[in-house]
Design an enzyme around this catalytic site. Structure first.
Site, PDB file in Angstrom:
ATOM      1  N   ASP A  66       0.562  -1.128  -0.119  1.00 26.97           N
ATOM      2  CA  ASP A  66      -0.120   0.433   0.009  1.00 26.97           C
ATOM      3  C   ASP A  66       0.475   1.180   0.201  1.00 26.97           C
ATOM      4  O   ASP A  66       1.984   0.552   0.517  1.00 26.97           O
ATOM      5  CB  ASP A  66      -1.023  -0.205   1.482  1.00 26.97           C
ATOM      6  CG  ASP A  66      -1.595   0.483   0.939  1.00 26.97           C
ATOM      7  OD1 ASP A  66      -2.759   0.712  -0.229  1.00 26.97           O
ATOM      8  OD2 ASP A  66      -2.238   1.656   1.947  1.00 26.97           O
ATOM      9  N   SER A  67       0.137   1.737  -0.653  1.00 25.95           N
ATOM     10  CA  SER A  67       1.243   3.111  -0.654  1.00 25.95           C
ATOM     11  C   SER A  67       0.303   4.030  -1.453  1.00 25.95           C
ATOM     12  O   SER A  67      -0.634   4.195  -2.001  1.00 25.95           O
ATOM     13  CB  SER A  67       2.422   3.586  -1.581  1.00 25.95           C
ATOM     14  OG  SER A  67       2.037   2.516  -3.411  1.00 25.95           O
ATOM     15  N   HIS A 177       9.854   5.976  -3.515  1.00 26.51           N
ATOM     16  CA  HIS A 177       9.679   5.408  -2.585  1.00 26.51           C
ATOM     17  C   HIS A 177       9.587   4.226  -2.746  1.00 26.51           C
ATOM     18  O   HIS A 177       9.297   2.776  -1.139  1.00 26.51           O
ATOM     19  CB  HIS A 177       8.224   5.957  -1.701  1.00 26.51           C
ATOM     20  CG  HIS A 177       7.232   5.454  -2.506  1.00 26.51           C
ATOM     21  ND1 HIS A 177       7.177   6.203  -3.964  1.00 26.51           N
ATOM     22  CD2 HIS A 177       5.379   5.398  -2.708  1.00 26.51           C
ATOM     23  CE1 HIS A 177       6.301   6.174  -4.842  1.00 26.51           C
ATOM     24  NE2 HIS A 177       4.770   5.834  -3.943  1.00 26.51           N
TER      25      HIS A 177
END
Length: 199
Positions: A66-67, A177
């Site tokens: 999840d991001s 990220h």
């Protein structure tokens, strides 16, 4: 190794396949499982990994991810709602348009932002490994570039003048990220340091 990946997002699948070329990464359709109802990215990633573990064949590793984007001037929004910021059926373009509209006229610290990614990998035996990555930056006033996906056309990483969409996929593979989370997850696997055990 075979890894079931609980995601319907082709951009995330493409990036994770590039980050873990040694894995046989197979996507699972997560429609309707309510996998993004947690309050944090970590909770959502674990929920997806548990879904993959329940759904995948025995002996398969299970991966959840999840991001999203956190913007200081929006008190952390879109956050865990990044994929559906403009509504449940929103496109990347819809979400980006809403974000830029809400930040119209905002300057300085209000445009500070970060991408966050959480990865949770569950081994066939139940050991749970985690990796977290962030990318600091700011939101540009206008979308620029055609690479990447999501909010990439408006996100300018710290130390850069171009957006992630302008910097391109090669840059993302080492600086994003998701790349940082993948590196952290590799470290956890290499050290054998499981975060917990899943029954």
């Amino acid at each position: 190794m075979k890894v079931a990946f609980a995601s319907r997002n082709p951009g995330k699948l493409r990036e994770l396949r590039a980050l873990f070329p040694e894995w046989e990464l197979d996507p699972l359709d997560t429609a309707g499982i309510g996998e993004e109802e947690g309050e944090t990215f970590a909770e959502n990633a674990l929920g997806k990994a548990l879904f993959a573990r329940r759904t995948a064949p025995p002996g398969t590793w299970a991966l959840g991810e999840d991001s999203g984007l956190e913007v200081d001037g929006l008190r952390g929004a879109p956050g865990t709602h990044s994929a559906r910021y403009a509504g449940p059926n929103a496109t990347d373009e819809d979400n980006l348009a809403r974000l830029l509209g809400e930040l119209a006229g905002a300057h300085g610290e209000a445009r500070r932002a970060r991408y966050v990614c959480e990865l949770v990998l569950i081994a066939p035996g139940g050991a749970e490994y985690r990796g977290r990555g962030t990318l600091e930056g700011r939101i540009a006033e206008h979308a620029r570039g055609t690479g990447g996906f999501g909010y990439d056309p408006a996100f300018v990483p710290s130390g850069e003048t171009r957006t992630v969409a302008e910097l391109g996929d090669d840059w993302k593979r080492t600086h994003s990220h998701r790349a940082a989370a993948a590196e952290a997850l590799r470290g956890a696997l290499a050290s054998g340091q499981a975060a917990s055990e899943v029954c």
